[in-house]
Design a protein around this motif. Structure first.
Motif, PDB file in Angstrom:
ATOM      1  N   LEU C  37     -53.417   6.670  13.851  1.00 10.26           N
ATOM      2  CA  LEU C  37     -52.507   7.223  12.844  1.00 10.26           C
ATOM      3  C   LEU C  37     -52.898   6.748  11.456  1.00 10.26           C
ATOM      4  O   LEU C  37     -53.123   5.554  11.237  1.00 10.26           O
ATOM      5  CB  LEU C  37     -51.068   6.794  13.140  1.00 10.26           C
ATOM      6  N   CYS C  38     -52.983   7.703  10.523  1.00  3.42           N
ATOM      7  CA  CYS C  38     -53.188   7.342   9.123  1.00  3.42           C
ATOM      8  C   CYS C  38     -52.275   8.212   8.264  1.00  3.42           C
ATOM      9  O   CYS C  38     -51.632   9.145   8.754  1.00  3.42           O
ATOM     10  CB  CYS C  38     -54.644   7.532   8.727  1.00  3.42           C
ATOM     11  N   GLU C  39     -52.216   7.890   6.992  1.00  2.00           N
ATOM     12  CA  GLU C  39     -51.290   8.602   6.116  1.00  2.00           C
ATOM     13  C   GLU C  39     -51.612  10.092   6.042  1.00  2.00           C
ATOM     14  O   GLU C  39     -50.719  10.935   5.943  1.00  2.00           O
ATOM     15  CB  GLU C  39     -51.286   7.943   4.735  1.00  2.00           C
ATOM     16  N   GLU C  40     -52.885  10.437   6.118  1.00  2.00           N
ATOM     17  CA  GLU C  40     -53.268  11.845   6.023  1.00  2.00           C
ATOM     18  C   GLU C  40     -52.676  12.681   7.165  1.00  2.00           C
ATOM     19  O   GLU C  40     -52.335  13.861   6.986  1.00  2.00           O
ATOM     20  CB  GLU C  40     -54.795  11.967   5.991  1.00  2.00           C
ATOM     21  N   ASP C  41     -52.549  12.046   8.353  1.00  2.00           N
ATOM     22  CA  ASP C  41     -51.936  12.741   9.503  1.00  2.00           C
ATOM     23  C   ASP C  41     -50.534  13.231   9.175  1.00  2.00           C
ATOM     24  O   ASP C  41     -50.072  14.250   9.703  1.00  2.00           O
ATOM     25  CB  ASP C  41     -51.825  11.790  10.706  1.00  2.00           C
ATOM     26  N   ILE C  42     -49.858  12.442   8.369  1.00  2.00           N
ATOM     27  CA  ILE C  42     -48.469  12.764   8.017  1.00  2.00           C
ATOM     28  C   ILE C  42     -48.424  13.663   6.783  1.00  2.00           C
ATOM     29  O   ILE C  42     -47.635  14.596   6.693  1.00  2.00           O
ATOM     30  CB  ILE C  42     -47.690  11.454   7.763  1.00  2.00           C
ATOM     31  N   GLN C  43     -49.306  13.362   5.836  1.00  2.00           N
ATOM     32  CA  GLN C  43     -49.307  14.101   4.569  1.00  2.00           C
ATOM     33  C   GLN C  43     -49.498  15.597   4.795  1.00  2.00           C
ATOM     34  O   GLN C  43     -48.900  16.429   4.104  1.00  2.00           O
ATOM     35  CB  GLN C  43     -50.430  13.557   3.659  1.00  2.00           C
ATOM     36  N   ILE C  44     -50.304  15.925   5.772  1.00  2.00           N
ATOM     37  CA  ILE C  44     -50.630  17.330   6.023  1.00  2.00           C
ATOM     38  C   ILE C  44     -49.366  18.151   6.298  1.00  2.00           C
ATOM     39  O   ILE C  44     -49.246  19.292   5.848  1.00  2.00           O
ATOM     40  CB  ILE C  44     -51.657  17.424   7.179  1.00  2.00           C
ATOM     41  N   ASP C  45     -48.397  17.541   6.991  1.00  2.00           N
ATOM     42  CA  ASP C  45     -47.151  18.262   7.246  1.00  2.00           C
ATOM     43  C   ASP C  45     -46.205  18.178   6.057  1.00  2.00           C
ATOM     44  O   ASP C  45     -45.501  19.143   5.741  1.00  2.00           O
ATOM     45  CB  ASP C  45     -46.473  17.723   8.507  1.00  2.00           C
ATOM     46  N   LEU C  46     -46.186  17.022   5.392  1.00  2.00           N
ATOM     47  CA  LEU C  46     -45.328  16.904   4.202  1.00  2.00           C
ATOM     48  C   LEU C  46     -45.728  17.931   3.148  1.00  2.00           C
ATOM     49  O   LEU C  46     -44.870  18.495   2.459  1.00  2.00           O
ATOM     50  CB  LEU C  46     -45.422  15.494   3.611  1.00  2.00           C
ATOM     51  N   ASP C  47     -47.021  18.182   3.048  1.00  2.00           N
ATOM     52  CA  ASP C  47     -47.473  19.155   2.048  1.00  2.00           C
ATOM     53  C   ASP C  47     -46.964  20.560   2.350  1.00  2.00           C
ATOM     54  O   ASP C  47     -46.812  21.384   1.448  1.00  2.00           O
ATOM     55  CB  ASP C  47     -49.006  19.157   1.966  1.00  2.00           C
ATOM     56  N   LYS C  48     -46.672  20.818   3.621  1.00  2.00           N
ATOM     57  CA  LYS C  48     -46.155  22.152   3.975  1.00  2.00           C
ATOM     58  C   LYS C  48     -44.728  22.366   3.484  1.00  2.00           C
ATOM     59  O   LYS C  48     -44.297  23.494   3.341  1.00  2.00           O
ATOM     60  CB  LYS C  48     -46.223  22.346   5.492  1.00  2.00           C
ATOM     61  N   ARG C  49     -43.966  21.291   3.335  1.00  2.00           N
ATOM     62  CA  ARG C  49     -42.592  21.452   2.818  1.00  2.00           C
ATOM     63  C   ARG C  49     -42.472  21.069   1.344  1.00  2.00           C
ATOM     64  O   ARG C  49     -41.403  21.207   0.752  1.00  2.00           O
ATOM     65  CB  ARG C  49     -41.556  20.688   3.644  1.00  2.00           C
ATOM     66  N   LYS C  50     -43.530  20.630   0.731  1.00  2.00           N
ATOM     67  CA  LYS C  50     -43.528  20.178  -0.661  1.00  2.00           C
ATOM     68  C   LYS C  50     -43.055  21.305  -1.580  1.00  2.00           C
ATOM     69  O   LYS C  50     -43.447  22.456  -1.404  1.00  2.00           O
ATOM     70  CB  LYS C  50     -44.955  19.766  -1.044  1.00  2.00           C
ATOM     71  N   PRO C  51     -42.239  20.968  -2.568  1.00  2.00           N
ATOM     72  CA  PRO C  51     -41.771  22.021  -3.477  1.00  2.00           C
ATOM     73  C   PRO C  51     -42.863  22.427  -4.458  1.00  2.00           C
ATOM     74  O   PRO C  51     -43.906  21.791  -4.559  1.00  2.00           O
ATOM     75  CB  PRO C  51     -40.613  21.340  -4.206  1.00  2.00           C
ATOM     76  N   GLY C  52     -42.611  23.501  -5.145  1.00  2.00           N
ATOM     77  CA  GLY C  52     -43.450  23.880  -6.291  1.00  2.00           C
ATOM     78  C   GLY C  52     -44.747  24.550  -5.934  1.00  2.00           C
ATOM     79  O   GLY C  52     -45.661  24.615  -6.745  1.00  2.00           O
ATOM     80  N   GLN C  53     -44.865  25.088  -4.721  1.00  2.00           N
ATOM     81  CA  GLN C  53     -46.145  25.651  -4.308  1.00  2.00           C
ATOM     82  C   GLN C  53     -46.239  27.155  -4.522  1.00  2.00           C
ATOM     83  O   GLN C  53     -47.306  27.725  -4.396  1.00  2.00           O
ATOM     84  CB  GLN C  53     -46.411  25.293  -2.845  1.00  2.00           C
ATOM     85  N   SER C  54     -45.118  27.793  -4.778  1.00  2.00           N
ATOM     86  CA  SER C  54     -45.161  29.227  -5.081  1.00  2.00           C
ATOM     87  C   SER C  54     -43.922  29.563  -5.873  1.00  2.00           C
ATOM     88  O   SER C  54     -43.025  28.723  -6.041  1.00  2.00           O
ATOM     89  CB  SER C  54     -45.204  30.064  -3.788  1.00  2.00           C
ATOM     90  N   VAL C  55     -43.861  30.801  -6.299  1.00  2.00           N
ATOM     91  CA  VAL C  55     -42.696  31.245  -7.059  1.00  2.00           C
ATOM     92  C   VAL C  55     -41.450  31.264  -6.165  1.00  2.00           C
ATOM     93  O   VAL C  55     -40.330  31.306  -6.633  1.00  2.00           O
ATOM     94  CB  VAL C  55     -42.975  32.635  -7.682  1.00  2.00           C
ATOM     95  N   PHE C  56     -41.653  31.175  -4.849  1.00  4.47           N
ATOM     96  CA  PHE C  56     -40.523  31.254  -3.925  1.00  4.47           C
ATOM     97  C   PHE C  56     -39.940  29.895  -3.567  1.00  4.47           C
ATOM     98  O   PHE C  56     -39.110  29.776  -2.684  1.00  4.47           O
ATOM     99  CB  PHE C  56     -40.921  32.025  -2.665  1.00  4.47           C
ATOM    100  N   SER C  57     -40.454  28.833  -4.198  1.00  2.85           N
ATOM    101  CA  SER C  57     -39.814  27.531  -3.967  1.00  2.85           C
ATOM    102  C   SER C  57     -39.552  26.850  -5.304  1.00  2.85           C
ATOM    103  O   SER C  57     -40.162  27.172  -6.317  1.00  2.85           O
ATOM    104  CB  SER C  57     -40.656  26.660  -3.022  1.00  2.85           C
ATOM    105  N   THR C  58     -38.623  25.898  -5.284  1.00  3.88           N
ATOM    106  CA  THR C  58     -38.191  25.234  -6.508  1.00  3.88           C
ATOM    107  C   THR C  58     -39.375  24.660  -7.282  1.00  3.88           C
ATOM    108  O   THR C  58     -40.272  24.058  -6.689  1.00  3.88           O
ATOM    109  CB  THR C  58     -37.206  24.085  -6.195  1.00  3.88           C
ATOM    110  N   PRO C  59     -39.374  24.803  -8.609  1.00  3.51           N
ATOM    111  CA  PRO C  59     -40.482  24.263  -9.400  1.00  3.51           C
ATOM    112  C   PRO C  59     -40.446  22.740  -9.550  1.00  3.51           C
ATOM    113  O   PRO C  59     -41.321  22.183 -10.200  1.00  3.51           O
ATOM    114  CB  PRO C  59     -40.312  24.963 -10.762  1.00  3.51           C
ATOM    115  N   ARG C  60     -39.433  22.059  -8.948  1.00  2.00           N
ATOM    116  CA  ARG C  60     -39.447  20.594  -9.008  1.00  2.00           C
ATOM    117  C   ARG C  60     -40.810  20.106  -8.552  1.00  2.00           C
ATOM    118  O   ARG C  60     -41.294  20.488  -7.485  1.00  2.00           O
ATOM    119  CB  ARG C  60     -38.353  20.022  -8.092  1.00  2.00           C
TER     120      ARG C  60
END
Lengths: 366, 366, 366, 366
Positions: C37-60
């Motif tokens: 287990l490393c941080e990247e294993d987790i980051q990959i999924d966190l990035d899927k819910r991260k805000p600000g990735q398109s006009v359809f999610s909050t710009p926070r």
């Protein structure tokens, strides 16, 4: 939650962290909303277990500064999880590099390898005494709740080796006035001399911690398995170095008769009082309104400088002399840990007991 | 489940019943499927705690016949809840009618009233020793599982008052050959005489029970709060009359040094062995593969015929002489109760430990 | 542990943190030792819910970088608690200052005040969607375990408003190729247009998320209350915006007959297969070895810019127009949250099931 | 307690028993002391699920008489476990002898064999609908507590196949006036005709049950994982035949906008009211003081007389026609089961919420 790092049913703590990882911490869930809380409230207890405060504790220098990460808003608990963190600053991992290869007597090195196949060997990893930081932080919050109910816990060193306090010289204010946490200052010099000798030879000492609780309401504790004494026993025995626990007269009851051991009741100005308190304030697992009394036996620090025989992972019988920084006695620093576990247990049991009667439920909802 | 009548995480028991209600019973959930089980397997242990078997136990006559109501099919456990019932036959509720009005010293009468507002006062109701029938029945099933793994528990009277067994005269086969459960027959006569005198004067005695476990795999117990010793302590302290619990050298560690207390390892034909076992088989809360050793201090029976001072519910200080049928000593009948709680705890912890390593999970699923 | 921020029995997560506090995090206990287990294993999924990735999610703007604080050593899980933290960086608390005084429709503002007497109102405090970071981080670890067993979860947007995927155009690789997580790219343009219109008018949309699981071993799920479908339902319904959950044919079963709804078995090369899978892979609460299928109904984002009627704390009926940064639809960012909760639930149930048979216990211990 | 036959945290039920064993039962722990309780209080609900009351339920004749074995004294609950038993009288095990050898579609036969290696096949064993007797008995006690707080649950058949009640014709008094538990008598005849046709052809029907709760205090439900809607979903989905659950507008929210779905607040004589209740009385997982609304989708009875294809244990593809006595529809008898699970969940969550504020704790203890 059965994997060991959580404690409690309604007021719960979940601790994490290793001796030489990034830090240690605790999440407290179920803390009622509306309690004033700041970091200083917690720091005061953490400072009691902080290393490096006298010749009788490890010289490892840790400020052990706690940071509140969540669950407090406008100075008050919000009812949601309180996350606390203490960063590790003074790890000297090189001190421990050799313990990767062998098993120290009296430590959990071997059993963690048995269980998990390998271990974080740096400073004992998860089995280090630093794990108790989360307990003490949780206990500090529990004590804030107890204070609202005027429940008061007193914890101190009862004995070191055979040096035992004299009840007649008991002075609560002395406890944190000496580095050994004795409430009887006449013991301090004797015990210090005993310990200084042990330090010189590279050995360590054990002792007994006593804890009493005043003003606990009667009726606390659940019948059968979750008795107050059973829950306290689990709480205390879960502290690393504890090998025995007793309530009230404890092991002495084994050589008394029923007539001697029973506490007689009488009315004193319409209040029910007991003439003696051999039971330590708990009958049938439920508090009887008198003082709770318990004692824990603490083993000597297993890390000693004297030569010991042990084994390495490669199959060799070897001799070791443990280096690094260690306490010559665990007792004084464990005093606040015992107190914290008692506080956490009492709060949890106080909350659970709130639902024991339909009247209580109607009082709050109607 | 926080209300006290359930125990365990994966192998769980939930007990119910009062001394003078219709019966007592237990539901065991989480018993693995495929274990052969019949009523006789359970009865054999229930008979060990059955009253009326000697002058040293209450003459209340109960056959304590257990009936399996569910969870067994074609002679095997099905994996679903096993419900067991023992009907109460020999209640003599009239014997207890007066205790409705006063509080017996050393009993839970007062604390149950504090907690619940009233109580089933007949024979102690839920706080009666009959509650332990469910524990013993559950323990008998747990022992069937332990037997599959060759784990063996030995439990016996270690001392009554100051009459203590001589380790050199230890004979496991003696334990159930005498009514006091001593493994050293040289103690029996002395203790019987001591007890007969107490019976004559209407008093009662305490003692110590010791329990050892052989062949427990290493690695059992969860770190931090759910240590094996912590779980055992809760289990044992939850038995009505226990006031102290210790593991290995227990309270003795308080007056030993690290050098004396540490157990040294060495390899013996490539097997790891310890030269001593002061730790009682548990390090860092996890079994180390050596014998588990624990002791419980049992208080004298609180029901005595001698005059005691107490109070009634109307506000009067009164004298009482407790009538009814009572054991002059709890120790011998508690031996199987201690063993049962140990067995239940061990099975639960064995099951939890199965998930400690990813290898285990792959072994079972791939 | 009954206060709501913990989930699971053997594989457990405890989350903490508020939208505008110092950060959010999770403690995972019961993760088996030995998983890389490393941080990247987790980051990959966190990035899927991260805000600000398109006009359809909050710009926070939040980087949502996860840090492993404990429980991993030499790149492997140690079996002890894994503590993960994500610091909050881009709080704009001034945006929320006015919500201290009034209650937003569709939010938890009022109910938190009812429950706790007050609340951390900044960005929704504990009831914010940022709480799901801990779930996703825990889920990423659960998925590492599932991967060892070849269990595979697929989760995607099934519909937005009435725009629903065509099963024949299903392409798993499309899911993260479009900002709406549709596995059928023919839906994307239509849904984008629908949403752009809603954004323009300051309104929001709901939808349905579907999740399927392949290769889950048969036999997973406990009878009666802890059925696999019951545990999954709790898991999914605990996600903030979910208002409905169904398994297999779900609500459609209400208008089918037994003959239509029953899945017939047959042997196919000695392997048991079902011709249909109306049950969604679960019978009697236990997995049958076929694909698990579930769907969750997600409500439209309650924070909208359109004028709404509500109340303030001073007793006034008022109109509000919610400012701040909000998602016009929750569905796409919730896809990974649903997947995470399913993963956590499956791992927990896989671990529990290991103790179902005495054979399993003997396999691991003998 | 993770093995599936227990439910709840503070108000808990543990059920046991198989369809053709000696009986079925339940142990309720955590029931507050002081509630008047007799067997008739429980029987009244058991009679609602009793078989053999109309042509639309199995003709198996069971009196389903409940017996209280413990936990009640002088007509009141004592706070200790309440053990209830219902003996099985009318087992016709021969009817089921052939199902030992094959797997019925839509049943748990195969999955129990997967999980446990074998099963009590008589009448479905533990997976039989008779298991719900314990739930209904526990629910009857929960409803006694709810009654003390004036919380009222109403549960009924919402639809059978496509025959759905008209809200304008809703009459609560009709529910138990017709064998199908419709609150709108205009549906009864239509549904009866539909079912009589299915009975004739040996088929079965599904439907939807709706449950509403009035007067539940605001603030009930724990944040994050133990939300009221999550706990209710687990409770309802754990009932054998349920395949979907929704709260308030449920799956409809997927095709509404935020403006349509948000419920607006206003003050009405200083009382907070909502103009609509799309949320079904739950926001952020916590009750908002308005009506709780939920619906469950019930699958058609899997036991049908029509020819089905399946497999036997010997590896053969076979045809079966299920004999024995079965309900042509599960819905009406499941109405009281849904209501019971809702009641148990609500009581548990009401008790847990008592500790949410320090004020509550001070109210009860100071």
């Amino acid at each position: 939650m059965a994997n060991g790092s959580s404690f409690g049913n309604l007021f719960t703590i979940t601790t994490w962290g290793e001796s030489h990882g990034k830090g240690v911490g605790v999440v407290i869930d179920g803390c009622p909303a509306g309690i004033s809380l700041c970091e200083e409230d917690i720091q005061i207890d953490l400072d009691k277990r902080k290393p490096g405060q006298s010749v009788f504790s490890t010289p490892r220098k840790e400020s052990d500064k706690v940071e509140i990460l969540s669950g407090v808003f406008d100075g008050k608990t919000t009812g949601t999880p309180i996350s606390l963190i203490v960063y590790n600053n003074n790890q000297q991992s090189k001190d421990y590099s050799d313990i990767a290869k062998h098993y120290r007597p009296g430590h959990a090195d071997l059993t963690y390898d048995y269980k998990y196949g390998f271990r974080d060997y740096r400073g004992g990893g998860r089995s280090s005494g630093r794990e108790t930081i989360g307990r003490v932080a949780g206990g500090a919050i529990a004590k804030k709740i107890l204070k609202e109910l005027s429940v008061e816990i007193t914890t101190y060193t009862k004995s070191i080796d055979n040096i035992t306090i004299d009840e007649n010289l008991f002075d609560k204010n002395e406890i944190y006035n000496n580095p050994l946490c004795f409430p009887d200052k006449s013991c301090v010099k004797k015990a210090e001399n005993y310990l200084l000798n042990l330090i010189k030879e590279g050995n360590s000492a054990g002792g007994i911690i006593e804890c009493t609780v005043d003003n606990l309401p009667a009726g606390i504790g659940e019948p059968v398995f979750d008795r107050l004494d059973a829950m306290l026993s689990k709480a205390i025995m879960s502290i690393g170095s504890v090998k025995g626990i007793e309530i009230g007269n404890g092991f002495q009851v084994a050589s008394t008769t029923g007539l001697e051991n029973n506490d007689f009741y009488h009315y004193d100005n319409n209040k029910i009082v007991k003439e003696t308190n051999n039971a330590g304030g708990i009958l049938g697992g439920i508090s009887d309104g008198s003082k709770i009394i318990l004692r824990a036996a603490i083993k000597p620090t297993p890390s000693i400088k004297l030569t010991q025989q042990t084994i390495d992972k490669e199959g060799n019988n070897i001799d070791i002399n443990i280096k690094g920084r260690h306490d010559p006695i665990i007792v004084p620093r464990a005093v606040i840990v015992v107190e914290s576990m008692v506080a956490i247990t009492l709060v949890d049991m106080l909350l659970i007991n709130m639902t024991s009667k339909i009247e209580n439920i109607k009082t709050l909802y109607l």
